[in-house]
Structures are given as structure tokens and as C-alpha cells.
Design an enzyme around this catalytic site. Structure first.
Site, PDB file in Angstrom:
ATOM      1  N   GLU A  56       0.745  -1.359   0.047  1.00 37.51           N
ATOM      2  CA  GLU A  56       0.011  -0.140  -0.042  1.00 37.51           C
ATOM      3  C   GLU A  56       0.553   1.313   0.228  1.00 37.51           C
ATOM      4  OE1 GLU A  56      -2.808  -0.035   3.072  1.00 37.51           O
ATOM      5  OE2 GLU A  56      -3.803  -1.725   2.509  1.00 37.51           O
ATOM      6  N   GLU A  77      -4.964  -8.770   1.033  1.00 43.02           N
ATOM      7  CA  GLU A  77      -5.383  -8.362   2.592  1.00 43.02           C
ATOM      8  C   GLU A  77      -7.057  -8.118   2.204  1.00 43.02           C
ATOM      9  OE1 GLU A  77      -3.793  -5.057   4.818  1.00 43.02           O
ATOM     10  OE2 GLU A  77      -1.974  -5.925   3.991  1.00 43.02           O
TER      11      GLU A  77
HETATM   12  C1  FCB Z   1      -3.976  -2.023   5.663  1.00 43.81           C
HETATM   13  C2  FCB Z   1      -2.582  -2.216   6.119  1.00 43.81           C
HETATM   14  C3  FCB Z   1      -2.479  -3.457   7.108  1.00 43.81           C
HETATM   15  C4  FCB Z   1      -3.621  -3.071   8.287  1.00 43.81           C
HETATM   16  C5  FCB Z   1      -5.028  -3.151   7.586  1.00 43.81           C
HETATM   17  C6  FCB Z   1      -5.999  -3.083   8.730  1.00 43.81           C
HETATM   18  O1  FCB Z   1      -4.323  -0.983   5.173  1.00 43.81           O
HETATM   19  O2  FCB Z   1      -1.930  -2.620   5.208  1.00 43.81           O
HETATM   20  O3  FCB Z   1      -1.218  -3.203   8.003  1.00 43.81           O
HETATM   21  O4  FCB Z   1      -3.559  -1.919   9.049  1.00 43.81           O
HETATM   22  O5  FCB Z   1      -5.013  -1.876   6.802  1.00 43.81           O
END
Ligand code: FCB
Length: 475
Positions: free
Chosen positions: A176, A377
Site C-alpha cells: 500500500e 489483504e
Molecule cells: C491495511 C494495512 C495493514 C492493516 C490493515 C487493517 O491498510 O496494510 O497493515 O493495518 O489495513
């Protein structure tokens, strides 16, 4: 059954293509603790967390999940969970305390052993090279605002590739970059805590350049593993039908999505609408040679999906998905809530169907240039107690995960809205409740409850759910 309730384990298991990767993801700074041991150097996040008021619950990342000392126990949990792959990040300052120069062999040894233990447990390692913990010495020299950081990142990657390259199945260069640039340099709610607004854009370009140099370093080392990146994608819609809302929504879409994915996948920055073009001048003057470096062939494209965003024109509101920012109020647009959706503990809308439409948008935008996709994620926090004596009944998380995985699989199956996207895997964020950046320990995202006083790990109902999915698939 509503979309939010999600499909059953059996329905999901039937949708899973052969070879589809089920995984869990973590990040070094959020779980490891042991910040001052075995030669690790400080990171931008060590310094940020010490600033009064920076961490909303006033907590410290010093111990976190103590994973540095408990990796064996955590791998045993993953083995029980039955995941195919574990995505974790390397702490750059543990490996190179100043972000350049001498390598800390003890730091490399820790990850070397971790990779071996994972392989021995039958779990395939996916390594993220950078998940936000910039070595503090580099941060002091400008961090990602400085081109030198991109070059140092390429060198650090070569060091890692030489030691771990033979055994890592998949590489994620950056996690990110949008969050680092926007929340860290632009809005000041994450490390390093600068509120530079559009003057933060060099941090975008230098992270992307760092990505390109890292891919080149991995390829030069001849690593056999697949190489990708993990971008957050937030589908953006305009709050109203008027021109100003639409213009601001398009601008926000550039800021959170396209200024990352366009150069990575097509080799050029998007051309912003005329009225807002001056805001992006720091990107649009980037040298062609840099764009060629950024635009490397990738084996997969990682997508982190949490929420959609609705944007309206007009400034004055301080709220961002990661906390309140004074400078946010200066921007000529703001985020508008979605009254139709339930929200997570963070207040993020639960909107699984946007995951399918986001995959559609990616394919529409990038066509054959979009590599196979991994959801790197997906997950949610809900209010849960600090101490537990029995399994946490996190049925909301089970519903959330089932709905999101179901959407991703349904959308990319024949007849789905994104049937032409090749989806290869899904990683739940996250294995353990952990240090959730500026929210400290107040947002629990784990499949496993962690008591931060005792370090007791207690699998939640969602853990058992994910395990039954993994088993149903194999049956
Ligand atoms: C994302 C991050 C991760 C965590 C989640 C909830 O943006 O990559 O580290 O904080 O959110």
C-alpha cells in the site's frame, strides 16, 4: 441470505478453483515487538509512536504480539488453521539498521529461520519487502520524499534476495504505497506524520521507483519466486450527480488508485482533469526513464480491499479512514458516509459487492496488462474484549470474510462481473490481533485473539470457520 451474511463454507468450497491459495497476512511492525534487540535499528514508526497523541489509545508497539519470540507458536497456529501461504513483512531496519550500509546478520537470521520453519510446516512464504517501517536514518534524510530512499530500497532488496531468494515462493515489493504517501506524508495521521498534502506526491513516485528497482534486484538475483506488489484499492463514487462532486470523486480516484496502478501496469501516470492538473504537477513531470523502471513485468498483482469511498466537493471535514487530520479539512473534498451499509469497528462500511466491481474496473482499465490477481489483504475489526476465557464468537467477522471471499470468487467465476480476471488467492488480514498503527491495540482484526498482557493466543470462531473452509476444500 443477505450478501453480508455470506455464503456457507460448503458453497465457498465449491467455488474455490483448484490451486487457489488461502492465506493469512501480517506485518513486521504490527506483530514482532523486540524493537531494540539483536541489532535492529529504529524505524519511522518507532519515532512516530512516541509522539504524544499519535497513537489513539496511547499504547506502545514495543511488545505487540511478541512474535519475534513466539514465531514457533504462531506457525503452529497457522498449521492448525490449514493455510497454504503466510504473507509477512521483513523489517528493513532489522536487516539494515540504518537503511544502508552494514547488514545486521542477526536480523537476516531471524527471517531465514522463519522461512525454513514455514517450509517445514508446509506453508508457502509470501514476503513483503516493505510494510511501512522505513529505517529512521533514511527518514531523517527525507524518507520517501527523497529519491535516495528508492535506491537504498533496491540495494536492501538485493541483500534479502541473496539470503532468502532460493526459498521464498512469492515477493511483494511494497504494501500500500498509497497509505504511506497519503496518510504518512500527506495527512500526517501515520508515520512520519507530515501534513504536506499534494507536496507529498514525491513519496508516491519514489516508492514506485523503489518498487521498480526492487523488482530488478530480485530478477538480477534470479529468484525463482513470483514477484508482485500489494496496492490498496478503494472504489470511489461521487456523492451527488453534479459536476463538482464528480470532479472531486475522479480526483480522489486518481489519488488513491490510479496514480499507483497506472504507472505500475502501463508505464505512465494518468492525465488528471484540467482543473485539478496543477495539483499533480510533481508526478506529471517525472522522467520517462523512471517510468520505464517502475513499469516492470509482474507475476501477480496484489489487491488489498477494505472499503469503498463516497466523495463530495467541499472542504472543512477532518475525518479520514485512518483517523482525524487537521490538514484534511483544507482539501476541497470530503468523505461521505454510506448509510446503507453496516460498519466495522473502525467505522469502515461493509460493502463486499464493491470488491467484485473493483476487479471489473481493474480489468476495464488495464486489460491484458493486468497480471493474475491475489487479494493480498481482506478483513475487518470488531469490538472485542481485551481478555477472554472462551472462544470469541466473532460471527460478524465470519460473515464479513465469507461475503468478501464469496464476492471475489463469484465475480471471477464464469458469468461473474469480473470473469476475465484470473484470481489466484485470498489472504485474510490478519492472523493475530495486533498493533493497528495509529489505532494502537484498539482495533482487533485477528482470527486469533491476543491478550496483550499475557500474550495468550485464543483462536476465535472465525479461525475455526477458515479452518473448516480449508478442510472442506481438500475433502
Ligand atoms: C491495511 C494495512 C495493514 C492493516 C490493515 C487493517 O491498510 O496494510 O497493515 O493495518 O489495513
Amino acid at each position: 441470505m443477505t450478501v453480508q451474511d455470506g455464503p456457507s463454507v460448503e458453497q465457498l468450497a465449491r467455488l474455490l478453483p483448484a490451486g487457489f491459495v488461502l492465506g493469512v497476512a501480517t506485518a513486521a511492525f504490527q506483530i514482532e515487538g523486540s524493537l531494540d534487540v539483536d541489532g535492529r535499528g529504529p524505524s519511522s514508526w518507532d519515532a512516530f509512536a512516541e509522539k504524544p497523541g499519535a497513537i489513539s489509545d496511547g499504547s506502545s508497539p514495543a511488545v505487540a504480539c511478541d512474535h519475534y519470540n513466539r514465531s514457533g507458536e504462531d506457525i503452529a497456529l497457522m498449521r492448525e488453521l490449514g493455510v497454504d501461504s503466510y504473507r509477512f513483512s521483513l523489517s528493513w531496519p532489522r536487516i539494515q539498521p540504518d537503511g544502508k550500509g552494514p547488514v545486521n546478520e542477526q536480523g537476516l537470521d531471524f527471517y531465514d529461520r522463519l522461512v525454513d520453519k514455514l517450509l517445514a510446516a508446509g506453508i508457502s512464504p509470501m514476503v513483503t519487502l516493505f510494510h511501512w517501517d522505513t529505517p529512521l536514518a533514511l527518514e531523517h534524510d527525507g524518507g520517501w520524499l527523497s529519491r535516495a530512499t528508492a535506491e537504498r530500497f533496491g540495494e536492501y532488496t538485493a541483500v534479502v534476495a541473496a539470503r532468502l531468494g532460493d526459498r521464498v515462493a512469492q515477493w511483494v515489493t511494497l504494501n500500500e504505497p498509497v497509505s504511506v504517501a497519503l496518510q504518512g506524508y500527506g495527512l500526517g495521521v501515520h508515520a512520519p506524520g507530515h501534513g504536506l498534502l499534494f507536496d507529498a506526491l514525491p513519496a508516491v513516485h519514489h516508492q514506485l521507483l523503489g518498487h521498480g528497482l526492487a523488482v530488478q534486484a530480485l530478477r538480477a538475483a534470479g529468484v525463482p519466486g513470483g514477484i508482485g506488489v500489494a496496492n490498496m484499492h478503494a472504489p470511489v463514487t461521487a456523492a451527488g450527480g453534479g459536476y463538482r462532486d464528480k470532479l472531486m470523486a475522479d480526483t480522489f480516484d486518481l489519488l488513491v488508485n490510479r496514480i499507483y496502478s497506472d504507472p505500475l501496469l502501463t508505464g505512465s501516470y494518468p492525465v488528471p482533469p484540467l482543473l485539478v492538473r496543477p495539483w499533480f504537477r510533481l508526478l506529471n513531470s517525472a522522467p520517462d526513464e523512471d517510468l520505464r523502471t517502475i513499469h516492470q513485468p509482474l507475476d501477480f498483482y496484489g489487491v488489498n480491499y477494505y472499503y469503498p469511498v463516497r466523495i463530495a466537493a467541499g472542504g472543512g471535514t477532518r475525518n479520514t479512514p485512518a483517523g482525524e487530520s487537521d490538514v484534511m479539512a483544507k482539501l476541497p473534498f470530503h468523505l461521505v458516509p454510506f448509510p446503507e451499509y453496516k460498519v466495522t469497528g473502525f467505522g469502515w462500511p461493509v460493502a463486499p459487492e464493491h470488491l467484485g466491481t473493483m476487479l471489473r474496473t481493474l480489468k476495464d482499465r488495464y486489460g491484458a496488462s493486468l497480471p493474475p490477481v491475489m487479494i493480498t489483504e481482506s478483513g475487518a475489526s470488531f469490538p472485542e474484549p481485551a481478555r477472554v476465557t472462551e472462544t470469541v464468537r466473532d460471527t460478524e467477522r465470519v460473515g464479513y470474510l465469507a461475503a468478501h471471499l464469496g464476492q471475489a470468487l463469484g465475480a471471477t467465476s464464469p458469468g461473474g462481473v469480473a470473469e476475465d480476471v484470473e484470481l489466484r488467492g485470498y489472504y485474510v488480514w490478519t492472523l493475530l490481533d495486533n498493533f493497528e498503527w495509529a489505532a494502537g491495540y484498539s482495533q482487533r482484526f485477528g482470527l486469533v485473539h491476543v491478550d496483550f498482557e499475557t500474550q495468550q493466543r485464543t483462536p476465535k470462531e472465525s479461525f475455526h470457520w477458515y479452518r473448516s473452509l480449508s478442510r472442506a476444500r481438500r475433502a
